[in-house]
Design a protein around this motif. Structure first.
Motif, PDB file in Angstrom:
ATOM      1  N   LEU A 299      -0.725   1.997   5.179  1.00 13.99           N
ATOM      2  CA  LEU A 299       0.365   1.834   5.925  1.00 13.99           C
ATOM      3  C   LEU A 299       0.668   2.706   6.842  1.00 13.99           C
ATOM      4  CD1 LEU A 299       2.807   1.384   2.757  1.00 13.99           C
ATOM      5  CD2 LEU A 299       1.740  -0.524   4.039  1.00 13.99           C
ATOM      6  N   THR A 300       0.428   3.909   6.733  1.00  8.30           N
ATOM      7  CA  THR A 300       0.487   4.823   7.958  1.00  8.30           C
ATOM      8  C   THR A 300      -0.420   4.833   9.265  1.00  8.30           C
ATOM      9  OG1 THR A 300      -0.480   6.464   6.502  1.00  8.30           O
ATOM     10  CG2 THR A 300       1.861   6.512   6.864  1.00  8.30           C
ATOM     11  N   ALA A 322      -0.049  10.381   4.309  1.00  8.70           N
ATOM     12  CA  ALA A 322      -0.602   9.182   4.328  1.00  8.70           C
ATOM     13  C   ALA A 322      -0.399   8.106   3.071  1.00  8.70           C
ATOM     14  CB  ALA A 322      -2.018   9.033   4.649  1.00  8.70           C
ATOM     15  N   VAL A 323       0.133   7.086   3.129  1.00  2.09           N
ATOM     16  CA  VAL A 323       0.381   6.073   2.237  1.00  2.09           C
ATOM     17  C   VAL A 323      -0.520   4.948   2.121  1.00  2.09           C
ATOM     18  CG1 VAL A 323       2.170   4.614   0.999  1.00  2.09           C
ATOM     19  CG2 VAL A 323       2.795   6.778   2.085  1.00  2.09           C
ATOM     20  N   GLU A 324      -1.256   4.435   1.169  1.00  2.77           N
ATOM     21  CA  GLU A 324      -2.068   3.400   0.932  1.00  2.77           C
ATOM     22  C   GLU A 324      -1.700   2.454  -0.119  1.00  2.77           C
ATOM     23  OE1 GLU A 324      -7.179   3.054   0.127  1.00  2.77           O
ATOM     24  OE2 GLU A 324      -5.936   4.722  -0.529  1.00  2.77           O
ATOM     25  N   LEU A 325      -1.820   1.070  -0.131  1.00  7.19           N
ATOM     26  CA  LEU A 325      -1.653   0.056  -0.953  1.00  7.19           C
ATOM     27  C   LEU A 325      -2.900  -0.306  -1.142  1.00  7.19           C
ATOM     28  CD1 LEU A 325       1.615  -1.528   0.356  1.00  7.19           C
ATOM     29  CD2 LEU A 325       1.528   0.365  -1.511  1.00  7.19           C
ATOM     30  N   LEU A 326      -3.109  -0.914  -2.641  1.00  7.96           N
ATOM     31  CA  LEU A 326      -4.259  -1.547  -3.111  1.00  7.96           C
ATOM     32  C   LEU A 326      -3.968  -2.354  -4.156  1.00  7.96           C
ATOM     33  CD1 LEU A 326      -4.657   1.950  -3.190  1.00  7.96           C
ATOM     34  CD2 LEU A 326      -6.842   1.333  -2.828  1.00  7.96           C
ATOM     35  N   LEU A 327      -4.985  -3.324  -4.205  1.00  4.54           N
ATOM     36  CA  LEU A 327      -5.029  -4.574  -5.182  1.00  4.54           C
ATOM     37  C   LEU A 327      -6.254  -4.963  -5.570  1.00  4.54           C
ATOM     38  CD1 LEU A 327      -3.103  -6.628  -6.740  1.00  4.54           C
ATOM     39  CD2 LEU A 327      -3.486  -8.235  -4.718  1.00  4.54           C
ATOM     40  N   ARG A 328      -6.698  -4.777  -6.936  1.00  2.00           N
ATOM     41  CA  ARG A 328      -7.974  -5.171  -7.281  1.00  2.00           C
ATOM     42  C   ARG A 328      -8.101  -6.160  -8.577  1.00  2.00           C
ATOM     43  NH1 ARG A 328     -10.974   0.049  -9.679  1.00  2.00           N
ATOM     44  NH2 ARG A 328      -9.494  -0.208 -11.456  1.00  2.00           N
ATOM     45  N   HIS A 329      -8.934  -7.016  -8.396  1.00  2.51           N
ATOM     46  CA  HIS A 329      -9.339  -8.076  -9.493  1.00  2.51           C
ATOM     47  C   HIS A 329     -10.663  -7.553 -10.051  1.00  2.51           C
ATOM     48  CE1 HIS A 329     -10.784 -11.557 -11.393  1.00  2.51           C
ATOM     49  NE2 HIS A 329      -9.486 -11.603 -11.975  1.00  2.51           N
ATOM     50  N   SER A 330     -10.870  -7.240 -11.385  1.00  2.00           N
ATOM     51  CA  SER A 330     -12.023  -7.059 -12.102  1.00  2.00           C
ATOM     52  C   SER A 330     -12.200  -8.080 -13.085  1.00  2.00           C
ATOM     53  CB  SER A 330     -12.198  -5.428 -12.241  1.00  2.00           C
ATOM     54  OG  SER A 330     -11.060  -5.155 -13.191  1.00  2.00           O
ATOM     55  N   ALA A 331     -13.486  -8.143 -13.475  1.00  2.00           N
ATOM     56  CA  ALA A 331     -13.893  -9.098 -14.455  1.00  2.00           C
ATOM     57  C   ALA A 331     -15.152  -8.869 -15.260  1.00  2.00           C
ATOM     58  CB  ALA A 331     -14.030 -10.555 -14.272  1.00  2.00           C
ATOM     59  N   LEU A 332     -15.260  -8.863 -16.497  1.00  2.00           N
ATOM     60  CA  LEU A 332     -16.249  -8.343 -17.521  1.00  2.00           C
ATOM     61  C   LEU A 332     -16.627  -9.380 -18.463  1.00  2.00           C
ATOM     62  CD1 LEU A 332     -18.554  -6.245 -17.911  1.00  2.00           C
ATOM     63  CD2 LEU A 332     -16.657  -5.013 -19.350  1.00  2.00           C
TER      64      LEU A 332
END
Length: 390
Positions: A299-300, A322-332
């Motif tokens: 974001l910064t 500093a600011v960070e946004l994250l989105l994760r999809h995982s499959a097993l």
């Protein structure tokens, strides 16, 4: 809630001190250069985690030290580097190796040769330093299939548009586990490799021959393997999916495809991993696989860093970080008839706050969906981390 208050108080205290003296916090006296040009470094990584689970009676809330890593490294520019690194929390050896530049040895650049205890290069996220993990825990397939550090020799050859890795690990790890040998290979195409402008596409593979063991009575136990993963929560020993122990293993083969794109503050990263076990005594073989994909946005305005074929922490450009946004999809998927290991999908939302180059706070919210032999589990997990690294 006591652990939450502790983390918040720590964050507030660090934030105040950073605003008052950000320069001092980014210039720690952990480095010394001797008269002959050798650079000596003290290096460390401390993490304190808290975890809170819902919708699962087996996974308990917890808070404790996650890592207490400490080591000493040395480097002679253009010639060699070495490190001895230990985790006092898990009481296990991490990187312990000596690496030389071929230019220094042979007068021509044929890459770097490393001898010692290090990570086999199959698994992009697994190869990322623990201090630089984008999420609190690694994705499901990486937890299940990544082969941990072994003792051996490897070669790295990097050019502006590609990199190559070959490795042969001929002994167990320094903790006395994982007897056997492993051969690894990795290649990556890197047509873009500038700050805030990276494209990395890679392929890796390994062949492992595990060894059995003989006890004090002379009884031999054949080699075995067990594929499983925590629900992206490191403070629990609960595994929602698990193959159980597979005996009489002749070899384990791993295959990985990796990708990374960094464009300014935006980045995408993903991997596909497959593990294949060949077994003796007429036992059926096994194949499991999984993948993850995540998006990150700082974001910064800063960018994730990249060097040596892997990523590092964001370096803040402002006194307050500093600011960070994250989105994760995982499959097993660990089901492979007749082995019912189960399958799982996780969705993780993350926020990272990099106060300085040495302080980092992380928050993750994980929604897990697991199924094994008809048993459905849907825990929700919140994770918090305070980290100091140098």
């Amino acid at each position: 809630m006591k652990s939450v208050r502790m983390l918040m108080q720590c964050a507030l205290g660090m934030g105040v001190s950073v605003t008052a003296s950000a320069y001092d916090l980014n210039q720690w006296p952990t480095r010394y250069t001797s008269p002959d040009g050798t650079q000596w470094n003290i290096t460390g990584n401390y993490q304190y985690d808290a975890m809170f689970a819902r919708h699962n009676a087996v996974i308990e809330d917890a808070h404790t030290h996650r890592r207490k890593e400490f080591g000493l490294s040395a480097r002679k520019q253009g010639q060699w580097d070495a490190i001895v690194y230990f985790d006092f929390q898990s009481k296990s050896w991490l990187d312990v190796f000596w690496r030389v530049n071929s230019q220094w040895l042979f007068g021509k650049d044929y890459g770097q040769i490393r001898l010692g205890h290090s990570k086999p290069q199959v698994g992009f996220e697994g190869g990322t330093a623990s201090r630089a993990n984008s999420f609190v825990e690694m994705a499901l397939p990486m937890q299940a299939f990544f082969e941990t550090r072994r003792t051996g020799i490897d070669w790295a050859f990097e050019r502006p548009r590609y990199l190559l890795n070959l490795g042969y690990y001929f002994a167990s790890d320094l903790n006395g586990n994982n007897d056997g040998n492993t051969v690894t290979a990795r290649a990556a195409w890197t047509p873009r490799k500038q700050q805030a402008d990276v494209l990395h596409l890679g392929l890796s593979a390994s062949l492992e021959h595990p060894h059995g063991s003989t006890d004090g009575r002379g009884v031999y136990t054949p080699a075995s393997v067990r594929w499983r993963a925590r629900p992206e929560a490191g403070l629990t020993d609960v595994r929602l999916i698990d193959t159980g122990s597979l005996s009489h293993v002749h070899s384990n083969r791993r295959l990985g495809f990796e990708g990374l794109w960094i464009h300014g503050p935006l980045s995408l990263q993903g991997e596909y991993l497959q593990a294949r076990s060949l077994r003796q005594q007429g036992l059926p073989g096994y194949v499991g696989d999984g993948y993850y994909l995540f998006v990150s946005y700082v974001l910064t305005g800063e960018s994730r860093t990249y060097a040596g074929g892997n990523v590092g922490n964001v370096i803040p450009a402002r006194p307050w970080g500093a600011v960070e946004l994250l989105l994760r999809h995982s499959a097993l998927n660990l089901d492979h008839d007749p082995i019912n290991g189960g399958h799982q999908h996780d969705l993780t939302l993350g926020v990272n706050w990099y106060l300085t180059q040495h302080f980092k706070f992380q928050a993750n919210y994980v929604e897990a969906r697991a199924s094994q032999q008809g048993v459905q589990q849907h825990p929700s997990i919140t994770e918090l981390r305070a980290q100091v690294y140098f």
